[in-house]
Design an enzyme around this catalytic site. Sequence first.
Site, PDB file in Angstrom:
ATOM      1  N   ASP A  48       0.852  -1.197   0.000  1.00 44.69           N
ATOM      2  CA  ASP A  48       0.000   0.000   0.000  1.00 44.69           C
ATOM      3  C   ASP A  48       0.884   1.243   0.000  1.00 44.69           C
ATOM      4  OD1 ASP A  48      -1.866  -1.985   0.361  1.00 44.69           O
ATOM      5  OD2 ASP A  48      -2.848  -1.069   2.082  1.00 44.69           O
ATOM      6  N   LYS A  97      -7.336   2.987  -2.521  1.00 48.52           N
ATOM      7  CA  LYS A  97      -7.626   2.855  -1.084  1.00 48.52           C
ATOM      8  C   LYS A  97      -7.902   4.226  -0.501  1.00 48.52           C
ATOM      9  CE  LYS A  97      -5.083   1.531   3.152  1.00 48.52           C
ATOM     10  NZ  LYS A  97      -3.857   0.899   3.713  1.00 48.52           N
ATOM     11  N   LYS A 128     -10.322  -0.450  -1.561  1.00 52.91           N
ATOM     12  CA  LYS A 128     -10.072  -0.755  -0.145  1.00 52.91           C
ATOM     13  C   LYS A 128     -10.462   0.448   0.709  1.00 52.91           C
ATOM     14  CE  LYS A 128      -6.417  -1.914   3.222  1.00 52.91           C
ATOM     15  NZ  LYS A 128      -4.978  -2.291   3.404  1.00 52.91           N
TER      16      LYS A 128
END
Lengths: 236, 236
Positions: free
Chosen positions: A92, A165, A194
Amino acid sequence: MTQAELAAKIEHTILKPEATEAEVMKVAAEGAQYRFASVCIAPVWVAKASAALRGSGVPVCSVVAFPHGTSKSTVKAIEATVAVKDGAGEIDVVAHLPLLAAGNVDAVRAELLEVAKAARAVRRDVVLKVILETAYLLSLGAERGEAAIAAGCRAARESGFDFVKTSTGFHPAGGASAVAVALLKKYGEGMLVKASGGIRDWATAKAMLDAGADRLGMSGAVGIISAECRMSPGGA
Amino acid sequence: MTQAELAAKIEHTILKPEATEAEVMKVAAEGAQYRFASVCIAPVWVAKASAALRGSGVPVCSVVAFPHGTSKSTVKAIEATVAVKDGAGEIDVVAHLPLLAAGNVDAVRAELLEVAKAARAVRRDVVLKVILETAYLLSLGAERGEAAIAAGCRAARESGFDFVKTSTGFHPAGGASAVAVALLKKYGEGMLVKASGGIRDWATAKAMLDAGADRLGMSGAVGIISAECRMSPGGA
């Protein structure tokens, strides 16, 4: 949704900077026990947790330039490759926020491409997610926030990223929201979404899933999936 | 203290992750105008600000693994060398907090030594500071916090660091305090002390200086030194 189906959508997360080895390894063990989607931890723990999770089917997710995103892209690329070499299956990356806020697709794409090329050179199927810090972007105003999110999604897709995300969970502007998830879903075509940051109970988790989230980043997930399981044993 | 003497103790700082190029370059220009001790900015801006400040006598200070300190030591070392190559004269490194909290001098020293060797290989006289996140350490209890601070100071001194620094300014436990500065002064013999985090007015700044701080990291310093100058023109 059964407990197993819910767990498969949750990234079991511990990212507070003072987390100890014992705390992180407990989260890793719970990751294997409940078969969460991943165990999301800081770079310094990836090698140890990856070794512990080998053969479990549960990947380690690590973070890059977390939580500010203000490292140079070359350093982001190196941090990503080091994590993948240490065994991370998912990464990430925090985007550089002022580039996003300005809607600068070219600059965000250049940064994400550098990270993606470096990480995929080590492991072709590594799962890449970009954190857009959507609550901050939306704090700039609905229209500007939406344009920034659209720019981030386009840059991520054109860089071969797998997920967009919402949040680091550490920005004062806040974490995930149904509005942000819906925007990521709208502009993130071809990618998964996400939601993370401030998802601490089942009602919030469900709201994110209903808005279109494919994955949830949560640090208190064991209590929630256990409670949810008690409420609707075997599924809902 | 004259305005010039006060400015020479202040690191003019902008580290919020959403800071734009225009905001950072304004801080850099103010750094030269007021002759602050340094301009403290994120890695992504170092090359540009260093070019702007060339010949001004005001160095750029960059941060490493900021603000969590959870990057691997090898990545911290790389981020430090990249910043020095980009022109930074000072580097503030966030230590890995659980190592500090455990009072693990050997592990903290190993990490800081790796950063120091790498950075000094590029520029021998680079000024190195370690951020101990003292408010978090002291939140573990007075005795344990003092032991952790002592461990961090010893590791820093034995790694050839120049400064010990209180806080990132982003940890929920808080920023600088007179107690923390006094402990850094006590255990940081042979090094200098930088207080940072939450220093937003002259009373707080003065309290830190009185407790023994040699430098102050502040993001609103221009207003303060101008006001202080009006209160006591020419010195106090």
